[in-house]
Design a protein around this motif. Structure first.
Motif, PDB file in Angstrom:
ATOM      1  N   LYS A 173      59.470  10.085  33.532  1.00 47.90           N
ATOM      2  CA  LYS A 173      58.839   8.762  33.606  1.00 47.90           C
ATOM      3  C   LYS A 173      57.362   8.842  33.215  1.00 47.90           C
ATOM      4  O   LYS A 173      56.806   7.918  32.633  1.00 47.90           O
ATOM      5  N   LEU A 174      56.730   9.983  33.511  1.00 47.85           N
ATOM      6  CA  LEU A 174      55.315  10.183  33.199  1.00 47.85           C
ATOM      7  C   LEU A 174      55.088  10.699  31.776  1.00 47.85           C
ATOM      8  O   LEU A 174      53.943  10.895  31.374  1.00 47.85           O
ATOM      9  N   GLY A 175      56.174  10.929  31.032  1.00 40.76           N
ATOM     10  CA  GLY A 175      56.039  11.306  29.629  1.00 40.76           C
ATOM     11  C   GLY A 175      56.482  12.707  29.259  1.00 40.76           C
ATOM     12  O   GLY A 175      56.423  13.089  28.091  1.00 40.76           O
ATOM     13  N   ALA A 176      56.939  13.508  30.211  1.00 41.72           N
ATOM     14  CA  ALA A 176      57.435  14.849  29.882  1.00 41.72           C
ATOM     15  C   ALA A 176      58.779  14.726  29.174  1.00 41.72           C
ATOM     16  O   ALA A 176      59.539  13.790  29.407  1.00 41.72           O
ATOM     17  N   LYS A 177      59.051  15.687  28.311  1.00 39.91           N
ATOM     18  CA  LYS A 177      60.309  15.713  27.548  1.00 39.91           C
ATOM     19  C   LYS A 177      61.075  16.979  27.914  1.00 39.91           C
ATOM     20  O   LYS A 177      60.497  18.052  28.029  1.00 39.91           O
ATOM     21  N   ARG A 178      62.399  16.838  28.060  1.00 34.67           N
ATOM     22  CA  ARG A 178      63.199  18.039  28.324  1.00 34.67           C
ATOM     23  C   ARG A 178      63.339  18.827  27.022  1.00 34.67           C
ATOM     24  O   ARG A 178      63.689  18.279  25.989  1.00 34.67           O
ATOM     25  N   ILE A 179      63.050  20.140  27.114  1.00 35.10           N
ATOM     26  CA  ILE A 179      63.148  21.009  25.940  1.00 35.10           C
ATOM     27  C   ILE A 179      64.171  22.125  26.140  1.00 35.10           C
ATOM     28  O   ILE A 179      64.369  22.951  25.254  1.00 35.10           O
TER      29      ILE A 179
END
Length: 124
Positions: free
Chosen positions: A92-98
């Motif tokens: 929600k805060l902008g992190a992306k799963r990598i």
């Protein structure tokens, strides 16, 4: 949570060497984060809010402080090995799963590996 208790320790040495910030109320820790940067590798090791205080904005307050700290250090990107229950908060805060990382507390568990990249509007 009890199985992971020994993995949830921040040592005195880590407090001296890395970024560790605490929200405390009348001597009780309500939340904290622990951020570590070595060379070009940076990772949010822990961002924890006491379960009784979840939903009151402490996680967001810690996150905003973290972004200010990271930006001042000249870091533009960091990794987060997330608790599965916290992944939605970080995304929600902008992190992306990598990807995924094995859990150090439970060999049968894989943890979401996330990355957060600061842009010009973060922490401002």
């Amino acid at each position: 949570m009890l199985a992971a208790k020994e993995h949830l320790v921040v040592t005195e040495q880590q407090v001296k060497e890395d970024a560790v910030y605490v929200i405390e109320d009348r001597g009780v820790i309500r939340g904290f984060y622990y951020f570590r940067s070595i060379g070009c590798e940076a990772e949010l090791k822990w961002l924890f809010v006491n379960p009784e205080w979840i939903g009151l904005g402490l996680g967001k307050l810690l996150w905003e402080h973290l972004l200010e700290t990271v930006k001042k250090a000249g870091i533009s990107r960091f990794r987060i090995v997330s608790d599965p229950n916290a992944e939605a908060f970080y995304r929600k805060l902008g992190a992306k799963r990598i990807g995924w990382e094995p859990s150090s507390a439970d060999s049968n568990l894989r943890l979401p590996l996330l990355e957060f990249t600061l842009d010009n509007s973060d922490a401002s």
